[in-house]
Design a protein around this motif. Structure first.
Motif, short mmCIF file in Angstrom:
data_model
loop_
_atom_site.label_atom_id
_atom_site.label_comp_id
_atom_site.label_asym_id
_atom_site.label_seq_id
_atom_site.Cartn_x
_atom_site.Cartn_y
_atom_site.Cartn_z
N GLN A 175 0.83 -1.21 0.00
CA GLN A 175 0.00 0.00 0.00
C GLN A 175 0.86 1.26 0.00
O GLN A 175 0.60 2.22 -0.72
N GLU A 176 1.93 1.19 0.82
CA GLU A 176 2.84 2.33 0.90
C GLU A 176 3.53 2.55 -0.44
O GLU A 176 3.72 3.67 -0.88
N PHE A 178 2.50 1.87 -3.48
CA PHE A 178 1.64 2.53 -4.47
C PHE A 178 1.38 3.98 -4.09
O PHE A 178 1.28 4.86 -4.95
N MET A 179 1.32 4.25 -2.78
CA MET A 179 1.09 5.62 -2.33
C MET A 179 2.28 6.51 -2.72
O MET A 179 2.11 7.60 -3.27
N TYR A 180 3.48 6.01 -2.46
CA TYR A 180 4.67 6.80 -2.80
C TYR A 180 4.77 7.02 -4.30
O TYR A 180 5.11 8.10 -4.77
N ASP A 182 2.37 7.09 -6.41
CA ASP A 182 1.34 8.04 -6.81
C ASP A 182 1.78 9.48 -6.51
O ASP A 182 1.61 10.38 -7.32
N TRP A 183 2.38 9.68 -5.33
CA TRP A 183 2.88 11.00 -4.96
C TRP A 183 3.89 11.48 -5.99
O TRP A 183 3.90 12.64 -6.38
N LYS A 186 2.47 12.79 -9.04
CA LYS A 186 1.69 14.02 -8.88
C LYS A 186 2.58 15.22 -8.56
O LYS A 186 2.21 16.35 -8.84
N SER B 7 10.86 5.53 -5.39
CA SER B 7 10.20 5.59 -4.08
C SER B 7 10.91 6.53 -3.15
O SER B 7 10.29 7.22 -2.37
N TYR B 10 9.66 10.23 -2.80
CA TYR B 10 8.50 10.65 -2.04
C TYR B 10 8.75 10.62 -0.58
O TYR B 10 8.14 11.34 0.16
N GLU B 11 9.64 9.80 -0.13
CA GLU B 11 9.90 9.79 1.29
C GLU B 11 10.48 11.12 1.73
O GLU B 11 10.39 11.49 2.87
#
Lengths: 211, 342
Positions: A175-176, A178-180, A182-183, A186, B7, B10-11
């Protein structure tokens, strides 16, 4: 090939003479500009492919390309002409951040010089007092092992394999992840469209299948 | 590895220490592949190098950003990404539409970072406009492009309109850095160069898509932040073109005009930056931070030069502007984790 016979060293003498004349031309141009005259660039002499070499003048002979406009406030007397044209002090341990571009013509305000600029006698440097995450090694020993932070030395250490091989931190939970992702699409990738969204998310889904 | 590289970006949005450490771990793990990426010589390797450049660009100090971007650009040039696909011989293996578009997008992205960082550090530009003929990417939604071609039934808007405008604006920055800010610049050409570059900026502004115009009815939620950044890039260009530090003209009229324009531009920039601040959308990399300080210092300098004719109202406005800028820089400082010394 003109077919004209010349003494030995004739061409070399001509080259030296041209060089001296160019230096003289530069000096005269600068003198005129310092008196507020607008000097047009030298017209082409028809040799379109001529390579122009930098004038062989030493630093103390160089003069400012910036004319002092008439009626302007005179510059601070403490700042000599050569001081006004000088680059900021070269910081040996911070070669990645040294500004190497044009010098300010105005001693009361500068444009951007890397992370710093000068206004009304104040030097403002955004690189001062940043978090330890960005710090370079304190010792002059360049071989000092750096923690894996955001510094230049840490980058070199990891990129060329000089330090211990970084361990794999592992992928975040599904879940994390896909969230990252997506961020990223965007906030960062609208300005730097380096990744193709369907291809990237297909890759992510395939990775989740493997793990 | 792409995901790892992606990844960690975004962190960085979160500022807690633990997430910083995780971000650094991912960053360094991805960096461990650097030699393979340099040797790989595929488009995917260049994409990964571009992502690493994007990561380094976002730091609060230059660090290795310029070096990495230069290396990424060199590899991209070696693969011919700076050249139009039409230049390749007809006997060369044909590339899919997706690959052609990605080649363009990756090149222009790396080039964008390179110009922006090099200009701020006073480094020479690796390429001039005359050295490249690759087209700008097409403004297509990612879902519409695939290996098989373009699906015209997918009508969603392009996801990188701001990026496209950044690529166009980048060429104007390149022109400016290669003329007004080049080491061997000539004062005698400043006025002509100024007019030429301002015509380029005006032309660029006139062709902005409606989605990216602040206040336009098509400026929907997803584009509101991007529209502000496009405005700030335009203002930054105008500020650098006429900055009072240049002193490339002997005309007192132009000097006075430059100062007035720079002060107006700085004030305008403050409004847009404060909007971004209110909407939690400030970009905190060192390039934008130093631009904010440039605008702030130009405002201060302008009032100092004109102190003999400053009014009480001007002082109040100046105080408000300085408070505004200090508020912005304070938030930037907290976001980048500024340390506090004794």
């Amino acid at each position: 090939m003109t077919g004209v016979a010349n003494e030995r060293g004739h061409v070399r003498k001509l080259e030296l003479r041209i060089q001296r004349m160019k230096c003289q031309l530069d000096r005269l141009t600068s003198q005129l500009q310092s008196q507020g005259q607008d000097v047009r660039p030298t017209l082409s002499d028809g040799f379109e492919n001529e390579v122009s070499y930098p004038a062989q003048v030493t630093l103390q002979e160089s003069v400012s390309p910036h004319p002092t406009p008439p009626g302007r406030r005179p510059f601070d007397d403490r700042v000599s002409r050569s001081g006004r044209d000088a680059l900021p002090e070269f910081r040996k341990g911070l070669s990645s951040e040294n500004y190497l571009g044009v010098s300010p013509g105005n001693s009361f305000i500068s444009s951007i010089r890397g992370t710093s600029l000068n206004v009304l006698g104040m030097e403002i440097d955004l690189a001062d007092n940043l978090s330890p995450d960005l710090e370079e090694p304190v010792s002059s020993n360049g071989a000092a092992q750096m923690p894996p932070n955001k510094s230049y030395h840490a980058f070199i250490q990891t990129a060329i394999g000089a330090g211990p091989k970084p361990c794999n931190p592992g992928l975040p939970p599904r879940q994390e992840a896909f969230m990252y992702a997506d961020w990223c699409f965007k906030t960062v990738l609208p300005y730097l469209p380096i990744l193709h969204k369907p291809t990237f998310f297909a890759l992510v889904r395939s990775l989740r299948n493997i793990i | 590895m792409y995901f790892q590289v992606a990844s960690r970006n975004y962190e960085n949005v979160q500022q807690r220490h633990e997430l910083h450490c995780r971000s650094n771990s991912h960053y360094h793990y991805a960096l461990g592949f650097f030699p393979e990426l340099l040797a790989g010589r595929t488009l995917e390797d260049v994409q990964a190098l571009a992502m690493i450049s994007a990561q380094l660009r976002s730091f609060a100090k230059p660090g290795a950003c310029w070096m990495v971007t230069s290396m990424a650009l060199n590899v991209a040039i070696e693969l011919g990404l700076h050249r139009s696909a039409k230049c390749w011989a007809s006997t060369a293996p044909s590339k899919s539409v997706l690959e052609l578009e990605m080649r363009k997008r990756v090149f222009w992205s790396i080039f964008l970072i390179h110009i922006y960082v090099s200009g701020k550090l006073g480094r020479p530009m690796a390429l001039g406009e005359c050295d490249l003929d690759v087209e700008l990417p097409n403004a297509l939604n990612d879902e519409a492009i695939s290996e098989n071609g373009i699906d015209s039934s997918k009508t969603d808007s392009c996801g990188f309109l701001a990026g496209l405008e950044a690529f166009k604006c980048n060429l104007i920055f390149l022109d400016m850095y290669n003329s007004i800010y080049t080491v061997r610049r000539s004062p005698s050409t400043y006025e002509d160069t100024l007019q030429r570059l301002e015509r380029r900026i005006d032309h660029w502004r006139q062709q902005w898509p409606e989605e990216l115009k602040v206040g336009s009815s098509l400026n929907k939620e997803q584009y509101r932040v991007e529209a502000r950044y496009v405005m700030i890039w335009e203002l930054e260009l105008r500020l650098l073109l006429r900055h009072p530090s240049l002193e490339l003209t002997s005309s007192s009229l132009i000097v006075e005009e430059n100062l007035s324009i720079c002060m107006g531009v700085s004030k305008n920039m403050l409004e847009h930056v404060q909007w971004l601040q209110r909407h939690k959308s400030l970009d905190t990399n060192w390039q934008t931070n130093v631009t904010y300080v440039l605008a702030l210092s130009t405002t201060l300098y302008g009032h100092w030069v004109r102190k003999e004719r400053i009014s009480i109202d001007d002082i109040h406005i100046l105080r408000d502007d300085m408070d505004g800028w200090l508020g912005v820089m304070g938030e930037v400082g907290s976001l980048i984790g500024k340390s506090h010394t004794a």
